[in-house]
Design an enzyme around this catalytic site. Structure first.
Site, mmCIF file in Angstrom:
data_model
loop_
_atom_site.group_PDB
_atom_site.id
_atom_site.type_symbol
_atom_site.label_atom_id
_atom_site.label_comp_id
_atom_site.label_asym_id
_atom_site.label_seq_id
_atom_site.Cartn_x
_atom_site.Cartn_y
_atom_site.Cartn_z
ATOM 1 N N HIS A 1 30.332 -46.734 72.475
ATOM 2 C CA HIS A 1 29.010 -47.116 71.961
ATOM 3 C C HIS A 1 28.181 -47.699 73.085
ATOM 4 O O HIS A 1 28.700 -48.269 74.034
ATOM 5 C CB HIS A 1 29.131 -48.110 70.811
ATOM 6 C CG HIS A 1 29.876 -49.362 71.166
ATOM 7 N ND1 HIS A 1 31.251 -49.409 71.217
ATOM 8 C CD2 HIS A 1 29.448 -50.596 71.495
ATOM 9 C CE1 HIS A 1 31.633 -50.625 71.561
ATOM 10 N NE2 HIS A 1 30.554 -51.378 71.752
ATOM 11 N N ASP B 1 23.108 -53.772 65.455
ATOM 12 C CA ASP B 1 24.306 -54.574 65.693
ATOM 13 C C ASP B 1 24.332 -55.716 64.671
ATOM 14 O O ASP B 1 23.314 -56.372 64.422
ATOM 15 C CB ASP B 1 24.285 -55.132 67.125
ATOM 16 C CG ASP B 1 25.636 -55.689 67.547
ATOM 17 O OD1 ASP B 1 26.225 -55.116 68.489
ATOM 18 O OD2 ASP B 1 26.104 -56.676 66.947
ATOM 19 N N ILE B 2 25.513 -55.958 64.120
ATOM 20 C CA ILE B 2 25.654 -56.964 63.070
ATOM 21 C C ILE B 2 25.457 -58.395 63.601
ATOM 22 O O ILE B 2 25.131 -59.307 62.836
ATOM 23 C CB ILE B 2 27.049 -56.803 62.403
ATOM 24 C CG1 ILE B 2 27.060 -57.382 61.002
ATOM 25 C CG2 ILE B 2 28.157 -57.401 63.252
ATOM 26 C CD1 ILE B 2 28.299 -56.990 60.198
ATOM 27 N N ASN C 1 30.273 -51.323 77.372
ATOM 28 C CA ASN C 1 31.493 -51.983 77.831
ATOM 29 C C ASN C 1 32.693 -51.045 77.720
ATOM 30 O O ASN C 1 32.885 -50.402 76.684
ATOM 31 C CB ASN C 1 31.753 -53.240 76.988
ATOM 32 C CG ASN C 1 30.622 -54.247 77.089
ATOM 33 O OD1 ASN C 1 29.994 -54.367 78.135
ATOM 34 N ND2 ASN C 1 30.346 -54.957 76.011
ATOM 35 N N HIS D 1 24.924 -50.282 73.881
ATOM 36 C CA HIS D 1 24.079 -51.361 73.368
ATOM 37 C C HIS D 1 22.660 -51.175 73.893
ATOM 38 O O HIS D 1 22.465 -50.992 75.101
ATOM 39 C CB HIS D 1 24.551 -52.722 73.884
ATOM 40 C CG HIS D 1 25.902 -53.140 73.394
ATOM 41 N ND1 HIS D 1 26.072 -54.014 72.348
ATOM 42 C CD2 HIS D 1 27.151 -52.819 73.816
ATOM 43 C CE1 HIS D 1 27.369 -54.223 72.150
ATOM 44 N NE2 HIS D 1 28.045 -53.510 73.026
ATOM 45 N N GLN E 1 34.696 -55.152 75.892
ATOM 46 C CA GLN E 1 34.731 -54.202 74.769
ATOM 47 C C GLN E 1 35.608 -54.755 73.651
ATOM 48 O O GLN E 1 36.747 -55.175 73.905
ATOM 49 C CB GLN E 1 35.257 -52.837 75.236
ATOM 50 C CG GLN E 1 35.129 -51.764 74.152
ATOM 51 C CD GLN E 1 35.508 -50.363 74.644
ATOM 52 O OE1 GLN E 1 36.111 -50.204 75.706
ATOM 53 N NE2 GLN E 1 35.150 -49.352 73.871
HETATM 54 P P1 AMP Z 1 31.553 -54.299 72.330
HETATM 55 O O1 AMP Z 1 31.893 -55.760 72.488
HETATM 56 O O2 AMP Z 1 30.812 -53.706 73.486
HETATM 57 O O3 AMP Z 1 32.770 -53.492 71.933
HETATM 58 O O4 AMP Z 1 30.515 -54.247 71.140
HETATM 59 C C1 AMP Z 1 30.881 -54.192 69.798
HETATM 60 C C2 AMP Z 1 29.666 -54.562 69.013
HETATM 61 O O5 AMP Z 1 29.822 -54.106 67.689
HETATM 62 C C3 AMP Z 1 29.403 -56.078 68.934
HETATM 63 O O6 AMP Z 1 28.121 -56.362 69.500
HETATM 64 C C4 AMP Z 1 29.469 -56.369 67.446
HETATM 65 O O7 AMP Z 1 28.536 -57.343 67.043
HETATM 66 C C5 AMP Z 1 29.187 -55.011 66.830
HETATM 67 N N1 AMP Z 1 29.757 -54.780 65.512
HETATM 68 C C6 AMP Z 1 31.031 -54.972 65.117
HETATM 69 N N2 AMP Z 1 31.178 -54.611 63.836
HETATM 70 C C7 AMP Z 1 29.966 -54.160 63.399
HETATM 71 C C8 AMP Z 1 29.465 -53.647 62.162
HETATM 72 N N3 AMP Z 1 30.251 -53.519 61.098
HETATM 73 N N4 AMP Z 1 28.179 -53.299 62.109
HETATM 74 C C9 AMP Z 1 27.370 -53.430 63.183
HETATM 75 N N5 AMP Z 1 27.779 -53.896 64.368
HETATM 76 C C10 AMP Z 1 29.058 -54.271 64.489
#
Ligand code: AMP
Length: 135
Positions: A98, A29-30, A85, A100, A92
């Site tokens: 996805h 995760d970024i 989520n 976590h 979400q």
């Molecule tokens: P959610 O809030 O459950 O939809 O989670 C989305 C997740 O994606 C968040 O924890 C972000 O930090 C992660 N995210 C968004 N863009 C990227 C990316 N380019 N690379 C890695 N993680 C990302």
């Protein structure tokens, strides 16, 4: 428009990949909640758990378990949160299924967002009926 995760799958934007197979991809995760916070995604662009096919569900569950075992071996956390989520009300932000995986350590200060509440026996009974009748 393709989700940001589809763009990662297609190689259009970079990701810190830790595992890939025909149906799933896992990458860091970024904006990690803890060191090693990893996302497992389904390669098919499906928004939520409820839309996954059986095969997609099985594939993501298998990869989630495999990566969780790797996190346990590599980082030796005291625990791992597996979270997912569905819908913006649930937090979400990327509408591409996805999971976590958040390694946890005792007293790591990572905030668990829900608080347990009490509920009457009557309300519990009504809830059981409502959910079970929808299955
Ligand atoms: P959610 O809030 O459950 O939809 O989670 C989305 C997740 O994606 C968040 O924890 C972000 O930090 C992660 N995210 C968004 N863009 C990227 C990316 N380019 N690379 C890695 N993680 C990302």
């Amino acid at each position: 428009m393709a989700t940001i995760f589809t763009r990662i799958i297609n190689g259009e934007i970079p990701a810190l990949k830790v595992y890939e197979d025909a149906d799933t991809l896992a990458f860091l995760d970024i904006a990690p909640a803890s060191p090693g916070h990893t996302l497992v995604i389904c390669k098919n662009e499906v928004a939520t758990l409820m839309e996954l096919s059986d095969a997609q569900l099985l594939a993501t569950a298998r990869t989630t378990q495999r990566v969780a075992a790797a996190l346990q071996k590599a980082l030796q956390p005291d625990g791992i949160n597996i979270m997912q989520n569905n819908g913006s009300a649930a937090g979400q932000t990327v509408f591409h299924y996805h999971v976590h995986l958040i390694p946890r350590w005792n007293d790591d200060g990572v905030i668990q967002f829900w608080q347990h509440k009490s509920m009457s026996q009557a309300d519990f009974a009504e809830m059981v009926a409502k959910i079970s009748q929808a299955l």
